[in-house]
Structures are given as C-alpha cells and as structure tokens.
Design a protein around this motif. Structure first.
Motif, PDB file in Angstrom:
ATOM      1  N   UNK A 129       0.835  -1.194   0.000  1.00 50.93           N
ATOM      2  CA  UNK A 129       0.000   0.000   0.000  1.00 50.93           C
ATOM      3  C   UNK A 129       0.873   1.248   0.000  1.00 50.93           C
ATOM      4  N   UNK A 130       0.487   2.215  -0.786  1.00 47.47           N
ATOM      5  CA  UNK A 130       1.144   3.516  -0.774  1.00 47.47           C
ATOM      6  C   UNK A 130       0.192   4.570  -0.238  1.00 47.47           C
ATOM      7  N   UNK A 131       0.618   5.265   0.811  1.00 48.70           N
ATOM      8  CA  UNK A 131      -0.225   6.316   1.386  1.00 48.70           C
ATOM      9  C   UNK A 131      -0.347   7.482   0.413  1.00 48.70           C
ATOM     10  N   UNK A 132      -1.485   8.157   0.459  1.00 47.17           N
ATOM     11  CA  UNK A 132      -1.711   9.332  -0.381  1.00 47.17           C
ATOM     12  C   UNK A 132      -1.952  10.532   0.529  1.00 47.17           C
ATOM     13  N   UNK A 133      -1.911  11.748  -0.020  1.00 48.38           N
ATOM     14  CA  UNK A 133      -2.139  12.934   0.812  1.00 48.38           C
ATOM     15  C   UNK A 133      -3.434  12.828   1.604  1.00 48.38           C
ATOM     16  N   UNK A 134      -3.340  13.209   2.874  1.00 50.22           N
ATOM     17  CA  UNK A 134      -4.482  13.107   3.778  1.00 50.22           C
ATOM     18  C   UNK A 134      -4.363  11.954   4.743  1.00 50.22           C
ATOM     19  N   UNK A 135      -3.436  11.024   4.468  1.00 55.48           N
ATOM     20  CA  UNK A 135      -3.222   9.914   5.389  1.00 55.48           C
ATOM     21  C   UNK A 135      -2.454  10.419   6.605  1.00 55.48           C
ATOM     22  N   UNK A 136      -2.994  10.259   7.809  1.00 60.91           N
ATOM     23  CA  UNK A 136      -2.300  10.751   8.995  1.00 60.91           C
ATOM     24  C   UNK A 136      -1.153   9.826   9.385  1.00 60.91           C
ATOM     25  N   UNK A 137      -0.224  10.367  10.149  1.00 59.36           N
ATOM     26  CA  UNK A 137       0.805   9.526  10.760  1.00 59.36           C
ATOM     27  C   UNK A 137       0.139   8.612  11.776  1.00 59.36           C
ATOM     28  N   UNK A 147     -16.081   8.478  12.946  1.00 64.37           N
ATOM     29  CA  UNK A 147     -15.062   7.648  12.312  1.00 64.37           C
ATOM     30  C   UNK A 147     -13.784   8.465  12.111  1.00 64.37           C
ATOM     31  N   UNK A 148     -12.681   7.988  12.673  1.00 67.03           N
ATOM     32  CA  UNK A 148     -11.394   8.667  12.513  1.00 67.03           C
ATOM     33  C   UNK A 148     -10.615   8.008  11.373  1.00 67.03           C
ATOM     34  N   UNK A 149     -10.176   8.822  10.438  1.00 68.10           N
ATOM     35  CA  UNK A 149      -9.404   8.307   9.314  1.00 68.10           C
ATOM     36  C   UNK A 149      -8.052   7.792   9.787  1.00 68.10           C
ATOM     37  N   UNK A 150      -7.735   6.557   9.424  1.00 65.22           N
ATOM     38  CA  UNK A 150      -6.437   5.953   9.730  1.00 65.22           C
ATOM     39  C   UNK A 150      -5.556   5.931   8.496  1.00 65.22           C
ATOM     40  N   UNK A 151      -6.134   5.603   7.339  1.00 67.59           N
ATOM     41  CA  UNK A 151      -5.296   5.542   6.150  1.00 67.59           C
ATOM     42  C   UNK A 151      -6.077   5.583   4.855  1.00 67.59           C
ATOM     43  N   UNK A 152      -5.490   6.270   3.866  1.00 67.15           N
ATOM     44  CA  UNK A 152      -5.962   6.284   2.487  1.00 67.15           C
ATOM     45  C   UNK A 152      -4.841   5.677   1.655  1.00 67.15           C
ATOM     46  N   UNK A 153      -5.090   4.542   1.037  1.00 66.28           N
ATOM     47  CA  UNK A 153      -4.003   3.798   0.417  1.00 66.28           C
ATOM     48  C   UNK A 153      -4.318   3.399  -1.025  1.00 66.28           C
ATOM     49  N   UNK A 154      -3.360   3.662  -1.898  1.00 67.58           N
ATOM     50  CA  UNK A 154      -3.360   3.091  -3.239  1.00 67.58           C
ATOM     51  C   UNK A 154      -2.736   1.706  -3.153  1.00 67.58           C
ATOM     52  N   UNK A 155      -3.414   0.697  -3.651  1.00 70.47           N
ATOM     53  CA  UNK A 155      -2.819  -0.634  -3.718  1.00 70.47           C
ATOM     54  C   UNK A 155      -1.816  -0.632  -4.866  1.00 70.47           C
ATOM     55  N   UNK A 156      -0.565  -0.900  -4.540  1.00 72.91           N
ATOM     56  CA  UNK A 156       0.519  -0.779  -5.505  1.00 72.91           C
ATOM     57  C   UNK A 156       0.661  -2.033  -6.361  1.00 72.91           C
ATOM     58  N   UNK A 157       1.332  -1.851  -7.494  1.00 75.66           N
ATOM     59  CA  UNK A 157       1.547  -2.924  -8.466  1.00 75.66           C
ATOM     60  C   UNK A 157       0.234  -3.404  -9.091  1.00 75.66           C
ATOM     61  N   UNK A 158      -0.797  -2.609  -8.966  1.00 75.51           N
ATOM     62  CA  UNK A 158      -2.034  -2.817  -9.726  1.00 75.51           C
ATOM     63  C   UNK A 158      -2.678  -1.444  -9.877  1.00 75.51           C
ATOM     64  N   UNK A 159      -3.663  -1.324 -10.733  1.00 75.76           N
ATOM     65  CA  UNK A 159      -4.284  -0.005 -10.939  1.00 75.76           C
ATOM     66  C   UNK A 159      -5.786  -0.044 -10.749  1.00 75.76           C
ATOM     67  N   UNK A 160      -6.275  -1.025  -9.943  1.00 75.35           N
ATOM     68  CA  UNK A 160      -7.725  -1.188  -9.836  1.00 75.35           C
ATOM     69  C   UNK A 160      -8.221  -1.337  -8.405  1.00 75.35           C
ATOM     70  N   UNK A 161      -7.402  -1.033  -7.396  1.00 67.57           N
ATOM     71  CA  UNK A 161      -7.876  -1.211  -6.020  1.00 67.57           C
ATOM     72  C   UNK A 161      -7.384  -0.072  -5.134  1.00 67.57           C
ATOM     73  N   UNK A 162      -8.266   0.349  -4.249  1.00 65.50           N
ATOM     74  CA  UNK A 162      -7.929   1.307  -3.212  1.00 65.50           C
ATOM     75  C   UNK A 162      -8.413   0.756  -1.877  1.00 65.50           C
ATOM     76  N   UNK A 163      -7.704   1.104  -0.824  1.00 67.23           N
ATOM     77  CA  UNK A 163      -8.037   0.646   0.523  1.00 67.23           C
ATOM     78  C   UNK A 163      -8.118   1.857   1.443  1.00 67.23           C
ATOM     79  N   UNK A 164      -9.137   1.882   2.295  1.00 66.50           N
ATOM     80  CA  UNK A 164      -9.197   2.884   3.358  1.00 66.50           C
ATOM     81  C   UNK A 164      -9.460   2.179   4.684  1.00 66.50           C
TER      82      UNK A 164
END
Length: 248
Positions: A118-126, A168-185
């Motif tokens: 997973x690669x974090x995107x802007x808005x993902x908190x520490x 709901x507190x945001x923990x993570x916004x993630x691009x699933x890497x090595x593919x171009x069809x999935x996102x995870x939050x």
C-alpha cells in the motif's frame, strides 16, 4: 518527505478451527514486540525477518459477521523509511532464496495469506497521531483502471469530513501498488458510532423512523460510483492486544 509504504495481509485458517487465529495473532504480536530492541535487521530461522523497521502497526481479528470469510486475521505493517527502509528489508528476504525463507514456526497453522503493498496518499495521517479504536472499518474498493488516486482524493475531501461527524477517525488512504484497480481505506470507530451510522443510513432510506437520517451518506455512495468499477466492500476488524493500533 518520502511516501509512506505499508503492507496489508489477509490470512485465513482452514479447516475451520477457532483457536488457530488466536494462536497466530498471539505468536505474531509477541515476536514483533521483541523486535523493538533490535539494533539491526536479521534473517532468522522460524520467524523470517526480524526488524523494528518492519513494524506491526495493526493485528486484527476479522469480524466474520460483517462479511469476512471465517476465520480470518488481518495485519497492517508499516515500512519505516519507505521503499529504502522496511520495504527494502522485506525484499532482501527473497534475495538468493535463502533456505531460512522456507522455515517457519507457524507452518501448517495458516491455510493461505494474501498480501498487498500500500502507498499512502495525501491526507493519510501519521499512525503515531491516530487514536486507538474499539473497531476498524476496512474498505476495499475496486476502481476503474487508473482511478485509485482520484477516488482517494474524493474520499479525503468529501467523505472523510462526513465520516468524522459520525465518529469515524481516518487511519489511512491507500493506493494498492503494483495494480491499478484497487484502493483501501481504514477508519477507527467505536461500536456506538458504528451503530449510529448504520441507523442514520437506514433512516435516510426510509427504513428507520426512530433515528435521525443523514442523506449525505446516500449521496456519497452515489458519488463514489463515479470512480468504482466492480466490487466495493466494507468490513469490521477487531484489534488484537499487542499491536500499535490496539487500545489494550
């Protein structure tokens, strides 16, 4: 600032044996706590890589009644230092296909494991600044090819403020890497706020006349379809004691 890199892994246990997830999560959290004192990474027989830069951020028991196959555990790993840190150390496990790669203290405990970087995107908190929650909402969304970043930006700007109003507190916004069809939050939430949110949605649908409706929940669902191209699912995870995201 370099991009934050994570790994999410879904582990299932067959034949169905309710003790196996407990044994696995207990083993995992115990040995990763021991890694906190390591000065340098090492490859060991039985437990693979030992490193404090490959951090077990979250270890969870999947709440089967919310849509997970039973029984399942989910883990979230933080690669400190990004690509050149924890990720490099994980990749080094495979260099030369060391014999120790094939030895594990948990052989025959797991049935299968599915890992995605997973690669974090802007808005993902520490994660250091994220509160510890009773439950975590885990979203996996199949997006149109190439639309993961657009979808996650819409979540950040449109959905996250709405979810915050519903506890709901945001923990993570993630691009699933090595593919171009999935996102995870991932979102932290209490049981009470989870229930209130579901009732607000029901009320907006005209299915609950005893709760306050929030039509914005339905509006977001329609808006999300601008980016989606297949299955979308949210399920709940219960944090296991001993990982950083556990409140216990």
């Amino acid at each position: 600032m370099r991009r934050a890199i994570y790994l999410i892994e879904e582990v299932d246990f067959r034949p169905m044996n309710s003790r196996r997830p407990l044994e696995y999560l207990t083993w995992l959290t115990r040995y990763k706590r021991e890694d906190e004192s390591l000065e340098r990474p090492t490859l060991t027989s039985g437990t693979s890589i030992r490193s404090r830069d490959i951090d077990l951020a979250g270890a969870f028991y999947a709440v089967g009644i919310t849509g997970h196959p039973q029984f399942k555990a989910v883990t979230l790993w933080e690669c400190h230092g990004g690509w050149d840190g924890g990720w490099r150390q994980m990749m080094n496990i495979y260099r030369g296909v060391d014999d120790r790669l094939f030895l594990s203290d948990i052989d025959d405990l797991r049935f299968s494991a599915f890992s995605r970087p997973l690669g974090a995107v802007p808005g993902t908190p520490s994660l250091a600044g994220v509160g510890r929650a009773e439950f975590y909402l885990f979203e996996s969304a199949r997006v149109r090819p190439g639309a993961a970043l657009d979808y996650l930006e819409a979540v950040r700007t449109e959905r996250a403020p709405l979810m915050a109003e519903h506890g709901h507190e945001l923990v993570g916004l993630y691009e699933v890497l090595f593919c171009d069809t999935e996102a995870v939050t991932i979102w932290g939430v209490s049981l009470d706020d989870h229930l209130r949110t579901q009732r607000a949605r029901d009320a907006a649908l005209g299915l609950d006349d005893e709760a306050e409706p929030d039509d914005r929940l339905l509006t977001w669902a329609k808006r999300a379809r601008d980016h989606l191209d297949g299955p979308w699912r949210e399920t709940l995870l219960a944090p296991f004691p001993g990982s950083r995201l556990a409140p216990w």
